[in-house]
Design an enzyme around this catalytic site. Structure first.
Site, PDB file in Angstrom:
ATOM      1  N   ARG A  58     -10.740  -0.813   7.073  1.00  0.00           N
ATOM      2  CA  ARG A  58      -9.981  -1.570   8.066  1.00  0.00           C
ATOM      3  C   ARG A  58      -9.765  -0.774   9.346  1.00  0.00           C
ATOM      4  O   ARG A  58      -9.675  -1.335  10.429  1.00  0.00           O
ATOM      5  CB  ARG A  58      -8.668  -2.090   7.490  1.00  0.00           C
ATOM      6  CG  ARG A  58      -7.691  -1.056   6.943  1.00  0.00           C
ATOM      7  CD  ARG A  58      -6.726  -0.593   8.006  1.00  0.00           C
ATOM      8  NE  ARG A  58      -5.435  -0.262   7.457  1.00  0.00           N
ATOM      9  CZ  ARG A  58      -4.655   0.669   7.933  1.00  0.00           C
ATOM     10  NH1 ARG A  58      -5.050   1.415   8.957  1.00  0.00           N
ATOM     11  NH2 ARG A  58      -3.472   0.891   7.386  1.00  0.00           N
ATOM     12  N   LYS A  89       0.854  -1.196   0.000  1.00  0.00           N
ATOM     13  CA  LYS A  89       0.000   0.000   0.000  1.00  0.00           C
ATOM     14  C   LYS A  89       0.882   1.236   0.000  1.00  0.00           C
ATOM     15  O   LYS A  89       1.750   1.385   0.859  1.00  0.00           O
ATOM     16  CB  LYS A  89      -0.934   0.017   1.213  1.00  0.00           C
ATOM     17  CG  LYS A  89      -1.862   1.255   1.207  1.00  0.00           C
ATOM     18  CD  LYS A  89      -2.991   1.152   2.220  1.00  0.00           C
ATOM     19  CE  LYS A  89      -2.548   1.494   3.614  1.00  0.00           C
ATOM     20  NZ  LYS A  89      -3.703   1.653   4.537  1.00  0.00           N
TER      21      LYS A  89
END
Length: 308
Positions: free
Chosen positions: A107, A64
């Site tokens: 998340r 990421k």
């Protein structure tokens, strides 16, 4: 390669599915089945920072590349932007790219509520901070069937978010901070909980201090409560814990990782009077969990597929 826009990610992964996926990721990491090299910060202070976050698990590798620029909303730009790349770990083939802002929000909300459910008591819940990640936390509470109040320094924003997710607006900052379970998702530029402010039985999920220089709780307050974190190595160097560790108020033996509690290898809350605090710095394994959950729903969505 499949591409998931932010709306695609949200359509593919519900808040409840996100919480289940993040729980499984914590357990897999605690067992040593998933691995996660250290997060790399590229500071661009005082405006913000860039972060590179890798993880490996369940036959996949993830990276990421994400930003945090807290001042962006005042310029009509999102605080969090970037991409999540998902590859097959058996052959290196890139399988998907996902909007990092949507993955991060899902998340973050999931981790905040998971910690609250694992370590907190039943009772009033509050989210302090009505930005993208605060909205995700409130939405996750509601999806789990829990009443939640929302507070933000901008009352108008709090009202709009509360209406969208089915929460109520807290009457005041003090009312929100006095809830049995509190999730703070602030920019981390000022302390929210001073020393001696937490009351017996309270639980706090601290989600805002996810990088160097940020702080939502006084170091002295951490020294008198039961402290939990997402990952000791990351939290003790770039999270909320770093201030208490540097001041000599906390050591590794004073802090329990949430994954160990979920695995049954460590104790969580022991009495109704315990004060529990969860320090979240945000883990790449959580991003991997959301990316894999999104892939499960890809066939039902009209997501674009690119050849390269």
């Amino acid at each position: 390669m499949i591409f998931f826009s932010g709306s695609d990610v949200r359509a593919a992964v519900s808040p409840e599915r996100a919480l289940d996926a993040v729980r499984d990721a914590f357990v897999a990491y605690a067992r040593g089945e998933w691995t996660m090299p250290p997060k790399v910060y590229v500071p661009a202070y005082p405006a913000g920072d860039f972060r590179a976050m890798p993880a490996l698990g369940a036959g996949h590798a993830l990276l990421k590349w994400v930003t945090s620029f807290p001042g962006n909303p005042s310029r009509g730009l999102p605080t969090v932007t970037g991409l999540v790349l998902l590859s097959d770990s058996t052959n290196g083939v890139l399988k998907a790219a996902l909007d990092a802002g949507a993955v991060t929000a899902l998340r973050t909300g999931a981790a905040a509520v998971l910690a609250a459910e694992t370590l907190g008591r039943e009772g009033a819940a509050a989210v302090v901070g009505a930005g993208v990640n605060g909205e995700a936390a409130a939405r996750t509470f509601v999806a789990r069937g829990r009443d939640v109040m929302l507070y933000d320094v901008d009352p108008q924003r709090a009202g709009k978010v509360a209406q969208r997710v089915g929460a109520r607006v807290a009457g005041s900052r003090d009312e929100a901070l006095a809830a049995d379970v509190v999730v703070t998702v602030t920019p981390g530029r000022e302390v929210v909980f001073d020393e001696g402010s937490l009351q017996p039985g309270q639980h706090v999920s601290l989600m805002g201090a996810d990088g160097p220089g940020k702080q939502e709780i006084a170091a002295g307050e951490l020294a008198r409560v039961h402290v939990f974190c997402d990952d000791w190595e990351q939290a003790s160097h770039n999270g909320e814990l770093v201030h208490a560790v540097e001041a000599g108020k906390l050591t590794r033996d004073d802090v329990t990782q949430l994954g160990d509690v979920l695995l049954g290898a460590a104790e969580g809350r022991q009495t109704d009077e315990d004060i529990t605090v969860f320090d979240s710095t945000g883990l790449a394994i959580q991003d991997l969990a959301i990316a894999l959950a999104a892939m499960e729903g890809a066939d039902e969505l009209a997501v674009p597929n690119f050849e390269f």
